[in-house]
Design a protein around this motif. Structure first.
Motif, PDB file in Angstrom:
ATOM      1  N   SER A 288     -63.438  -1.024 -35.033  1.00 49.23           N
ATOM      2  CA  SER A 288     -63.284  -2.439 -34.705  1.00 49.23           C
ATOM      3  C   SER A 288     -64.570  -3.197 -34.443  1.00 49.23           C
ATOM      4  CB  SER A 288     -62.393  -2.532 -33.466  1.00 49.23           C
ATOM      5  OG  SER A 288     -63.017  -1.795 -32.419  1.00 49.23           O
ATOM      6  N   VAL A 289     -65.703  -2.645 -34.823  1.00 44.64           N
ATOM      7  CA  VAL A 289     -66.914  -3.341 -34.406  1.00 44.64           C
ATOM      8  C   VAL A 289     -67.714  -3.858 -35.587  1.00 44.64           C
ATOM      9  CG1 VAL A 289     -69.058  -3.094 -33.122  1.00 44.64           C
ATOM     10  CG2 VAL A 289     -67.015  -1.910 -32.349  1.00 44.64           C
ATOM     11  N   ASP A 290     -68.144  -5.123 -35.488  1.00 49.35           N
ATOM     12  CA  ASP A 290     -69.049  -5.687 -36.492  1.00 49.35           C
ATOM     13  C   ASP A 290     -70.448  -5.751 -35.929  1.00 49.35           C
ATOM     14  OD1 ASP A 290     -67.278  -6.111 -38.547  1.00 49.35           O
ATOM     15  OD2 ASP A 290     -66.514  -7.930 -37.586  1.00 49.35           O
ATOM     16  N   PHE A 291     -71.378  -5.283 -36.707  1.00 44.28           N
ATOM     17  CA  PHE A 291     -72.769  -5.300 -36.257  1.00 44.28           C
ATOM     18  C   PHE A 291     -73.499  -6.466 -36.895  1.00 44.28           C
ATOM     19  CE2 PHE A 291     -71.384  -1.045 -35.527  1.00 44.28           C
ATOM     20  CZ  PHE A 291     -72.042  -0.667 -34.363  1.00 44.28           C
TER      21      PHE A 291
ATOM     22  N   ASP B  55     -72.739  -9.209 -27.831  1.00 44.87           N
ATOM     23  CA  ASP B  55     -74.112  -8.699 -27.925  1.00 44.87           C
ATOM     24  C   ASP B  55     -74.337  -7.931 -29.223  1.00 44.87           C
ATOM     25  OD1 ASP B  55     -74.953  -9.752 -25.587  1.00 44.87           O
ATOM     26  OD2 ASP B  55     -74.904  -7.877 -24.426  1.00 44.87           O
ATOM     27  N   ILE B  56     -73.289  -7.258 -29.655  1.00 46.11           N
ATOM     28  CA  ILE B  56     -73.428  -6.431 -30.855  1.00 46.11           C
ATOM     29  C   ILE B  56     -73.473  -7.299 -32.109  1.00 46.11           C
ATOM     30  CG2 ILE B  56     -72.352  -4.618 -32.241  1.00 46.11           C
ATOM     31  CD1 ILE B  56     -71.102  -3.562 -29.587  1.00 46.11           C
ATOM     32  N   VAL B  57     -72.582  -8.271 -32.146  1.00 49.43           N
ATOM     33  CA  VAL B  57     -72.493  -9.077 -33.372  1.00 49.43           C
ATOM     34  C   VAL B  57     -73.670 -10.048 -33.500  1.00 49.43           C
ATOM     35  CG1 VAL B  57     -71.051 -10.996 -32.553  1.00 49.43           C
ATOM     36  CG2 VAL B  57     -70.803 -10.163 -34.917  1.00 49.43           C
TER      37      VAL B  57
ATOM     38  N   ALA C   5     -77.939  -6.666 -28.746  1.00 46.90           N
ATOM     39  CA  ALA C   5     -77.937  -5.244 -28.399  1.00 46.90           C
ATOM     40  C   ALA C   5     -78.675  -4.454 -29.465  1.00 46.90           C
ATOM     41  CB  ALA C   5     -76.503  -4.733 -28.278  1.00 46.90           C
ATOM     42  N   GLY C   6     -79.718  -3.750 -29.055  1.00 40.85           N
ATOM     43  CA  GLY C   6     -80.449  -2.910 -29.998  1.00 40.85           C
ATOM     44  C   GLY C   6     -79.794  -1.556 -30.159  1.00 40.85           C
ATOM     45  N   ILE C   7     -79.238  -1.058 -29.058  1.00 38.86           N
ATOM     46  CA  ILE C   7     -78.606   0.257 -29.088  1.00 38.86           C
ATOM     47  C   ILE C   7     -77.198   0.145 -28.533  1.00 38.86           C
ATOM     48  CG2 ILE C   7     -78.675   2.607 -28.145  1.00 38.86           C
ATOM     49  CD1 ILE C   7     -81.710   2.404 -28.079  1.00 38.86           C
ATOM     50  N   VAL C   8     -76.226   0.617 -29.283  1.00 39.02           N
ATOM     51  CA  VAL C   8     -74.837   0.582 -28.855  1.00 39.02           C
ATOM     52  C   VAL C   8     -74.357   2.013 -28.686  1.00 39.02           C
ATOM     53  CG1 VAL C   8     -72.515  -0.218 -29.410  1.00 39.02           C
ATOM     54  CG2 VAL C   8     -74.520  -1.493 -30.238  1.00 39.02           C
TER      55      VAL C   8
END
Ligand code: ADP
Ligand code: MG
Length: 758
Positions: free
Chosen positions: A421-424, A402-404, A408-411
């Motif tokens: 570890s997160v790619d947006f 959802d993030i990549v 997802a608008g808000i994490v």
């Protein structure tokens, strides 16, 4: 040894090799500049009086006085050696000291009655008498009259030779100086060693070039650097010493502010995702359905943030506001503005519990506006995704997807997790909650998470007010917004100290109060400093060490597990009591927290995992056990957990500290005021900056030697103004090479490398 030195000359070229080495080992000083930039701890004034009532046993004193009487007595040591014990009375203006040398045969010829000498040693009090045993001494005026040789013992002897040299050159005599510097000594290097080294260095020092323009110097009323370096050590009067110290502190302050200013400018050059306010988006929809009006303060702050977000220059803003002042709502509306621009936001919490709580409350506030992708969701809806370390692999994968993809608008998550570890898909705004120690490095790492080289906007929210000087140094590149009032006419909570040791009955009364509140349909928190009897230290964030109670002199810390057991079967039997601490599995924590939030539990016994941000409006009492183990700001945040639902809140600080001690004083201060700024200042004074700055105290701040962010607020402010002016006209410091060099030294190579590439 060279006759001429600059501030860059190695100490080994100026001083005796042994002394240079000892100084380097003890203090890390390598150059003449290092040595001269270390200020004396204090100055010994000629004719300065000691108040004999104030002198304590073991205090180091340097007295200059006249030998009034001298007596010798012969005795035999245990080894059978004959010895002469020399006892002098030395008069220093109005105090008389007894000076004793056990092997005084040689010394008695150097210190006959009438001699004026300096004595340096440790005082011991014996009845009415102040004794100095074996002090080092230096004869300043021998009875032989002028021209009599300076004689001394120990380190003073070396100094005596140096002084004689100066006298021979006709310079102002070292010991006739009105103020004599006293340095912080180490075992291997005495204050007199340092004085000798400093005098030698100053004598060799060629005039030092001033890195500051005349204009700045005059505007700020500063002494020249060359003069300051000399007068800081050998001042003619107190005012000289003050002005010299001020100048040297100013130099550190301006180097720091140039560094921060350069960083601010560097960051501002990066493009940021401009996110204008839209009339038809999710922010507007949320605003129209809010259950309350924003307070005037919230509106002002939101406008400031809103305006920043519309620009294509990265926002760097700190939002300060009391616990319960309504920062979360402001953060949410700011995030929705960015979501309206088609971008993502992340909200970082310091702990998983808080992240989970934020996720829950954001989702609740948004309602169907947060249900994007679900049937029946509003048109403009977005999605709020939680990311924690305790999620299953499948859950985590779904969240990351959802993030990549940008679904997802808000994490929401902890910053450790998201930073690594997160790619947006397209990150537009980072909101950092309750993490006032969010330093430059962490921020730099997040800056890299934007799309196409864009730098996300940043909003740091904190309930721990940061005194202005700290904001200007640690957060020297942040703008500051403040939320003053509490919404909804809410009353600040009342706080009382419960001295368990002196008044055990009050502890019983504490549990009765908890019962009463629960009886009225409310809920209670009970916070402990540790988990169970096996945990030796406070593991969940309480500060170590009560500061005025000796270990062994007090009962062990109350542990959450035991207290839960005790309350359930004892004073609070019959109530529904939950237990929460950092070692429980995440599901258990979550279930307990939910139970407390929904009212399935009446009382929550816990460690500080609930410290910040948790919002249970029905909670009206907070009992903090071993409250002396917590910092002022921490207590202030803890009590902010109660009285959030329009009901009056009560906080009870239970402690075994003694009446009149430091810890008790601190607790009384917390009880006496709800002014977070006052408390933050208190905290700062008590803990000093090292603790307060925490992680943020990287590189540049750690290398400050003279400047104190606690005490030197004014210097910092003035320096900041001048730093700005200098950078305005010369952003790369090209025409200020000496200043550029200082900034480079202050920051270390890793940071300054990128700063001056214009
Ligand atoms: P903070 O994060 O600053 O500690 P919160 O944002 O959690 O504070 O707000 C505390 C409580 O006050 C929440 O229950 C929130 O819904 C409520 N609140 C926030 N703003 C207002 C307002 N303008 N009027 C009434 N209640 C408000
Ligand atoms: Mg909050």
């Amino acid at each position: 040894m060279t006759a001429f030195a600059t501030t860059d000359t190695p100490l080994s070229e100026v001083l005796d090799a042994g002394l240079a080495e000892r100084i380097t080992t003890a203090f890390g000083h390598r150059t003449v500049g290092d040595l001269l930039h270390t200020l004396p701890r204090r100055y010994r004034q000629h004719g300065q009086r000691y108040d004999r009532r104030e002198l304590v046993d073991g205090e180091r004193v340097t007295i200059i006085g006249t030998v009034a009487t001298a007596a010798t007595r012969t005795y035999t040591t245990k080894q059978g050696q004959p010895r002469e014990m020399l006892t002098l009375t030395v008069k220093d203006e109005d105090t008389t000291f007894k000076v004793v040398y056990f092997a005084g045969r040689r010394i008695k010829f150097m210190l006959p009655v009438g001699t004026v000498a300096m004595f340096d040693g440790t005082v011991s009090r014996f009845r009415q008498s102040l004794d100095l045993k074996h002090p080092e001494f230096l004869v300043l005026r021998s009875v032989a009259g002028p021209g009599g040789q300076l004689k001394g013992s120990g380190d003073l002897a070396a100094l005596a030779r140096l002084s004689a040299e100066i006298d021979a050159e006709g310079g102002p005599s070292l010991f006739d100086r009105p103020l004599l510097p006293i340095y912080s000594a180490k075992e291997s290097v005495t204050s007199w060693d340092l004085l000798g080294a400093v005098v030698t260095a100053i004598r060799a020092l060629v005039p030092v070039v001033d890195p500051l323009d005349d204009a700045v110097r005059q505007a700020a009323g500063l002494m020249g650097l060359d003069e300051a370096l000399r007068k800081a050590h050998l001042p003619g009067c107190v005012e000289d010493a003050d002005r010299a110290g001020h100048r040297l502190r100013f130099d550190e302050a301006i180097a720091l502010q140039l560094l921060l200013g350069a960083r601010r400018r560097f960051v501002a050059r990066d493009p940021a995702p401009a996110s204008p306010v839209r009339g038809d988006g999710v922010r507007a929809a949320m605003e129209s359905r809010m259950p309350f009006e924003l307070t005037a303060g919230q509106q002002t702050v939101l406008e400031e943030i809103s305006a920043d977000l519309t620009l294509d220059e990265p926002m760097n803003r700190l939002l300060q506001g009391e616990v319960g002042s309504g920062k979360t709502v402001v953060g949410l509306l700011a995030m929705l503005q960015v979501v309206d621009a088609g971008r993502q936001c992340v909200m970082l919490a310091p702990t998983e519990v808080l992240a989970t709580q934020h996720h829950r409350s954001l989702t609740a506030m948004l309602g169907d506006l947060g249900e994007r992708g679900r049937l029946g969701a509003a048109d403009q809806a977005t999605r709020v995704v939680l990311l924690t370390g305790s999620m299953s692999t499948a859950e985590r994968r779904a969240a990351l997807l959802d993030i990549v993809t940008g679904e997802a608008g808000i994490v929401v998550g902890t910053h450790a997790l998201i930073q690594d570890s997160v790619d947006f898909f397209d990150l537009g705004l980072v909101v950092v909650d309750e993490q006032h120690r969010f330093g430059v490095r962490q921020r730099d790492r997040l800056r890299a998470k934007g799309r196409d080289g864009m730098v996300p906007h940043l909003l740091v929210m904190t309930a721990t007010p940061i005194p202005r000087t700290i904001a200007m140094t640690v957060f020297g590149d942040l703008e500051v917004s403040e939320l003053g009032e509490l919404p909804g006419g809410r009353r600040p909570i009342s706080t009382s100290v419960v001295p368990a040791r002196d008044r055990p009955r009050w502890v019983e009364r504490t549990w009765e109060r908890v019962r009463e509140e629960v009886g009225a349909g409310h809920r209670a928190y009970v916070v402990c400093a540790r988990i169970d009897a096996d945990t030796t230290d406070a593991p969940d964030g309480a500060t170590k060490g009560g500061d005025d109670d000796r270990a062994g002199d007090r009962p062990p810390l109350v542990a959450a597990v035991e207290l839960h057991q005790y309350l359930s079967t004892g004073p609070l039997a019959g109530l529904r009591i939950g237990l929460m601490h950092g070692r429980l599995p995440p599901e258990a924590k979550d279930a307990t927290m939910t139970g407390f939030a929904t009212g399935d539990l009446d009382v929550l016994v816990s460690t500080t995992v609930i410290e910040v941000g948790v919002d249970v409006p029905e909670a009206t009492v907070m009992v903090v056990m071993d409250a002396d183990r917590f910092g002022v700001s921490q207590l202030h945040q803890l009590r902010g957990r109660v009285g959030r639902g329009g009901l009056p809140g009560l906080c009870l600080l239970v402690t075994n500290s003694r009446e009149g001690g430091k810890a008790m004083e601190r607790l009384n201060a917390v009880a006496a005021t709800t002014d977070g700024f006052l408390l933050a200042q208190l905290d700062l004074v008590q803990r000093r900056e090292g603790d307060v700055l925490g992680d943020a105290q990287s590189g540049a701040l750690a290398s400050l030697r003279l400047l104190s962010v606690v005490d030197d607020g004014e210097v910092i402010e003035i320096a900041r103004r001048h730093a700005e002016e200098i950078l305005d006209s010369d952003p790369g410091l090209d025409t200020h090479p000496a200043l550029a060099e200082r900034v480079r030294r202050l920051s270390g190579s890793d940071e300054s490398d990128y700063l001056f590439k214009y």
